[in-house]
Enzyme design. Sequence first.
Site, PDB file in Angstrom:
ATOM      1  N   LYS A   1       8.109 -17.681 -10.123  1.00  0.00           N
ATOM      2  CA  LYS A   1       7.495 -16.519 -10.770  1.00  0.00           C
ATOM      3  C   LYS A   1       6.344 -16.981 -11.672  1.00  0.00           C
ATOM      4  CE  LYS A   1       8.424 -12.613 -13.720  1.00  0.00           C
ATOM      5  NZ  LYS A   1       9.044 -12.274 -14.973  1.00  0.00           N
TER       6      LYS A   1
ATOM      7  N   PRO B   1      -3.461 -11.760  10.721  1.00  0.00           N
ATOM      8  CA  PRO B   1      -3.807 -11.500  12.127  1.00  0.00           C
ATOM      9  C   PRO B   1      -3.964 -10.006  12.365  1.00  0.00           C
ATOM     10  CG  PRO B   1      -1.499 -12.206  11.906  1.00  0.00           C
ATOM     11  CD  PRO B   1      -2.117 -12.325  10.543  1.00  0.00           C
TER      12      PRO B   1
ATOM     13  N   PHE C   1      -3.747   3.323  15.107  1.00  0.00           N
ATOM     14  CA  PHE C   1      -3.946   4.310  14.049  1.00  0.00           C
ATOM     15  C   PHE C   1      -4.965   3.737  13.074  1.00  0.00           C
ATOM     16  CE2 PHE C   1      -1.112   8.058  13.431  1.00  0.00           C
ATOM     17  CZ  PHE C   1      -0.509   8.039  14.686  1.00  0.00           C
TER      18      PHE C   1
ATOM     19  N   LYS D   1     -11.633  -2.485  18.517  1.00  0.00           N
ATOM     20  CA  LYS D   1     -10.265  -2.965  18.784  1.00  0.00           C
ATOM     21  C   LYS D   1      -9.986  -3.004  20.286  1.00  0.00           C
ATOM     22  CE  LYS D   1      -8.470  -2.595  14.394  1.00  0.00           C
ATOM     23  NZ  LYS D   1      -7.476  -3.330  13.641  1.00  0.00           N
TER      24      LYS D   1
ATOM     25  N   LYS E   1     -14.209   2.010  15.596  1.00  0.00           N
ATOM     26  CA  LYS E   1     -13.004   1.177  15.519  1.00  0.00           C
ATOM     27  C   LYS E   1     -12.312   1.081  16.882  1.00  0.00           C
ATOM     28  CE  LYS E   1      -9.719   0.264  11.863  1.00  0.00           C
ATOM     29  NZ  LYS E   1      -9.298   0.716  10.557  1.00  0.00           N
TER      30      LYS E   1
ATOM     31  N   ASP F   1      -4.780  -6.300   5.311  1.00  0.00           N
ATOM     32  CA  ASP F   1      -5.807  -7.126   5.958  1.00  0.00           C
ATOM     33  C   ASP F   1      -5.744  -8.566   5.465  1.00  0.00           C
ATOM     34  OD1 ASP F   1      -6.887  -5.100   7.517  1.00  0.00           O
ATOM     35  OD2 ASP F   1      -8.109  -4.336   5.866  1.00  0.00           O
TER      36      ASP F   1
ATOM     37  N   ILE G   1      -2.966  -7.307  14.516  1.00  0.00           N
ATOM     38  CA  ILE G   1      -1.889  -7.153  15.503  1.00  0.00           C
ATOM     39  C   ILE G   1      -2.368  -6.333  16.704  1.00  0.00           C
ATOM     40  CG2 ILE G   1       0.460  -6.302  15.878  1.00  0.00           C
ATOM     41  CD1 ILE G   1       0.942  -6.695  12.848  1.00  0.00           C
TER      42      ILE G   1
ATOM     43  N   ASN H   1       0.851  -1.199   0.000  1.00  0.00           N
ATOM     44  CA  ASN H   1       0.000   0.000   0.000  1.00  0.00           C
ATOM     45  C   ASN H   1       0.881   1.242   0.000  1.00  0.00           C
ATOM     46  OD1 ASN H   1       0.531   0.834   2.850  1.00  0.00           O
ATOM     47  ND2 ASN H   1      -0.400  -1.164   3.248  1.00  0.00           N
TER      48      ASN H   1
END
Length: 401
Positions: A294, A312, A330, A348, A344, A284, A314, A211
């Site tokens: 390859k 998982p 975050f 969490k 969230k 995710d 974390i 990302n």
Amino acid sequence: MDLAGKNIVLGLTGGIACYKAAEFTRAMIKAGASVQVVMTSAAMHFITPVTMQGLSGKPVFTDQWDARIGNNMPHIDLTRDADVIVIAPCSADFISKLAHGACDDLLSTLCVARPATVPLLVAPAMNVEMWQNPATQRNLAQLLADDIQLLGPDAGEQACGEVGMGRMLEANQLLEEVIASFQPKLLKGKRLLLTAGPTFEPIDPVRGITNLSSGKMGYAVARAAYEAGAEVTLVSGPTALAAPYGVRRIGVQTAQQMHDIVMAQLAGADSRTDVFVAVAAVADWRVANASAQKLKKNADGSAPELVFEQNPDILATVAALPKPPYCVGFAAESENLLQYGEVKRIRKNVPLLVGNIGHDTFGKDDNQLVLFDADGHTSLPRAGKQQLARQLIAAIASRLT
Ligand SMILES: Cc1cc2nc3c(=O)[nH]c(=O)nc-3n(C[C@H](O)[C@H](O)[C@H](O)COP(=O)(O)O)c2cc1C
């Protein structure tokens, strides 16, 4: 401009590392400081006052009998509006002089005559045998006992060709240490573990899914925590960033590796971690059927079938430990931050969640944050990431019992 408005007296003593003092001066000036250079006569064998005057923009002082100061007392007047004195490089000889309170030249007299409120930072630079010499070690212990702060030294190749402890820190590391010296020690004695950067999930040996996280926000938080006096371990996905000075960095690639390293850090025998901050943009999902070879194009033009499985979580795993550290998450959202952030935080099960808008932060040098806790939310307006990181560290420190 982390040193805006700061008056810094920079002392140079006799060593090859004087060449780094030129770069260090430039860096401090760029950071907004005013730098007054004072040199010993040995230092002038290694770099000229002309160079140091040119870089600092101020006449250099080298002699305690210098009459340019009105009262002819440069050893008094030069430190009266100083915020800090830094000796870089500091020779073995000058360390000995500081340990004994010697006053036989301008720089040593100026150090002894400084107001008790002006901190003295010393960056040793010398040959490894000089560093290890019992007399030097005795003198260094005395400096520490006298509240003089040591910056480094580092180990490595030395100008004389030998290898070992005694290399002066690099200019950028010295700069970070000087900036840190002005930050309040809100996390002194605390241990902080954090994750930063993106993760990379392999598809085959040469391709993967990642990302746009640059790691800049997490690295800024790591640096701010070190500045605040914490012992910091940074578990980082692949980034192009240098580790902040003083921070221990462990590099990982995948979310699973990041999870395993974090859990190992928390489980180690010597494992007391006070704060865990999950800044990394963790994938995710990973590719369950990643290929060991390859992948080749199919003759019929069809694309490979990738199968995903969940990684998982974390932060949630750490927060669910029987005795979790203070957990800070975050969340990067693309919209509805205020709504998603609180949901969230509760999902969490963390006391503090930091929300930001993904496309407004990834790769950028500035950001804006919203802090969610049990009392509601607080906005930290757009600012440089380092500045926001310091505000966040202050917010975390104020919540620790
Ligand atoms: C070429 C050369 C390099 C030196 N490099 C260092 C050094 O890196 N560190 C050090 O402590 N002394 C070094 N010295 C010795 C110091 O310059 C010497 O002890 C001097 O008296 C220090 O004076 P000062 O502390 O007043 O600056 C070096 C000497 C020479 C000739």
